[in-house]
Design a protein around this motif. Structure first.
Motif, short mmCIF file in Angstrom:
data_model
loop_
_atom_site.label_atom_id
_atom_site.label_comp_id
_atom_site.label_asym_id
_atom_site.label_seq_id
_atom_site.Cartn_x
_atom_site.Cartn_y
_atom_site.Cartn_z
N SER A 117 0.82 -1.21 0.00
CA SER A 117 0.00 0.00 0.00
C SER A 117 0.86 1.26 0.00
O SER A 117 0.54 2.24 -0.67
N MET A 120 2.42 1.72 -3.40
CA MET A 120 1.42 2.19 -4.35
C MET A 120 1.34 3.72 -4.33
O MET A 120 1.36 4.38 -5.37
N TRP A 121 1.27 4.28 -3.13
CA TRP A 121 1.20 5.74 -3.02
C TRP A 121 2.51 6.39 -3.47
O TRP A 121 2.50 7.48 -4.06
N PHE A 124 2.37 6.55 -7.19
CA PHE A 124 1.54 7.68 -7.63
C PHE A 124 2.33 8.99 -7.54
O PHE A 124 2.27 9.83 -8.45
N VAL A 198 -5.03 -1.72 -5.92
CA VAL A 198 -5.12 -0.57 -6.83
C VAL A 198 -6.38 -0.59 -7.68
O VAL A 198 -6.72 0.42 -8.32
N TYR A 201 -9.04 2.28 -7.44
CA TYR A 201 -8.59 3.53 -8.05
C TYR A 201 -8.66 3.45 -9.57
O TYR A 201 -9.03 4.41 -10.25
N SER A 250 -0.53 3.32 -10.71
CA SER A 250 -1.02 2.05 -10.20
C SER A 250 -0.53 0.88 -11.04
O SER A 250 -0.21 -0.18 -10.51
N SER A 253 3.10 0.26 -10.12
CA SER A 253 3.23 -0.31 -8.77
C SER A 253 2.97 -1.81 -8.76
O SER A 253 3.48 -2.53 -7.91
#
Length: 333
Positions: A117, A120-121, A124, A198, A201, A250, A253
């Motif tokens: 997680s 993932m951010w 981004f 993901v 999103y 995403s 990632s």
């Protein structure tokens, strides 16, 4: 038959082809499975049957991950080409993928981040930083943002982030072996949890891209024309940019930098449905998913029992197309 009826028929045909590709991805590989086994796994999963366990834990997630990432990269490429008015624009060309990749490698090697997680951010963030940098560099000068300048800025940022990524891996060789296969772009060995993290999103961005499609059509007519028709161009550009960053970030990632999907598929979609983005977006979603699934399927059989990374396959498909589009663009100038 009217044009819209042809387009709907094309969408239905693409959806059926996508279904066939998903089934083929589940059934075929180093080990082939019968359709009955795949169906039984889907309807009555038994964790005591080895074949069903392989299909449930490996083949199905792989097929759906390929579909989701292919659709995301194709939609991101279509929106990017519309925003920049450049037929060669795509997340892989304009440095967005490279930026996301650099930030992930930096987090993994320097900060020792392993949480999916969090990565993932971070992905981004890297995609957003790269996109902002390319936009600022491409907008410098009296002429403002031009197709040539945006490509040059994207190429510069791609080279910068790629060099920094390689430098970190040279310094920290222990991490090299664990991220090398991921850096080439691969969906092999990805768990369902990686997609589920993901997917919400992605789905929101797919729907948002469809919602702003009509506004993108106006934007393609020229910014002054769009403003005269009452469109808030800054808002539409901002929303489109967020969609691009989220979809590209995403995708990176989960699977690493997979190139050329965002270049090839929008052109194929426009060949079938023209410049109307209300049709281009859904066509990109289906055709992008089909292309990446097929590329992954072919990659399984080239070096049996080993597998070629799917990013290499998409490069083999996309590089000649990129050269063709570049030559075509130069010939027009």
């Amino acid at each position: 038959m009217t044009a819209n009826l042809w387009r709907v028929s094309g969408l239905v045909a693409a959806a059926l082809i996508l279904l066939v590709c998903l089934i083929s991805s589940i059934m075929f590989g180093a080990t082939n499975f019968r359709f009955a086994t795949a169906w039984q796994t889907l309807m009555h999963y038994d964790e005591n049957v080895r074949e069903q366990v392989i299909i449930h834990t490996t083949r199905m997630p792989r097929a759906f991950i390929a579909a989701a990432i292919g659709a995301s990269l194709a939609i991101a490429g279509a929106l990017m080409q519309a925003l920049t008015r450049n037929p060669l624009a795509a997340p892989s060309v304009l440095g967005v993928n490279a930026g996301a990749t650099f930030f992930i490698v930096f987090a993994a090697t320097v900060l020792s981040v392993s949480s999916l997680s969090v990565l993932m951010w971070i992905s981004f963030l890297g995609a957003a930083v790269a996109a902002a940098a390319v936009y600022v560099l491409g907008s410098m000068g009296r002429d403002g943002l031009t197709p040539i300048k945006i490509i040059l800025a994207g190429s510069a940022m791609t080279a910068l982030f790629s060099s920094l990524t390689q430098a970190m891996l040279v310094v920290n060789k222990q991490v090299l072996s664990s991220v090398l296969f991921w850096l080439t772009g691969s969906i092999a060995g990805r768990s369902p949890d990686m997609l589920l993290a993901v997917l919400p999103y992605m789905i929101v961005c797919w729907l948002a891209a469809c919602v702003i499609a009509r506004d993108v059509n106006l934007l393609l007519m020229g910014e002054d024309t769009a403003k005269s028709l009452g469109q808030r161009t800054v808002v539409i550009k901002t929303v489109a940019a967020i969609i691009i960053v989220v979809l590209a970030g995403s995708s990176v990632s989960v699977a690493g930098p997979i190139g050329f999907i965002g270049i090839v598929i929008p052109h194929i979609s426009r060949f079938f449905v023209g410049m109307d983005y209300r049709w281009v977006i859904p066509y990109c979603a289906l055709l992008g998913a089909i292309l990446l699934i097929l590329a992954d399927l072919v990659a399984r059989f080239i070096m049996i029992p080993e597998e070629m990374p799917v990013g290499v396959m998409t490069a083999m498909i996309g590089a000649p197309f990129f050269i063709y589009m570049a030559r075509k663009g130069i010939a027009k100038t």
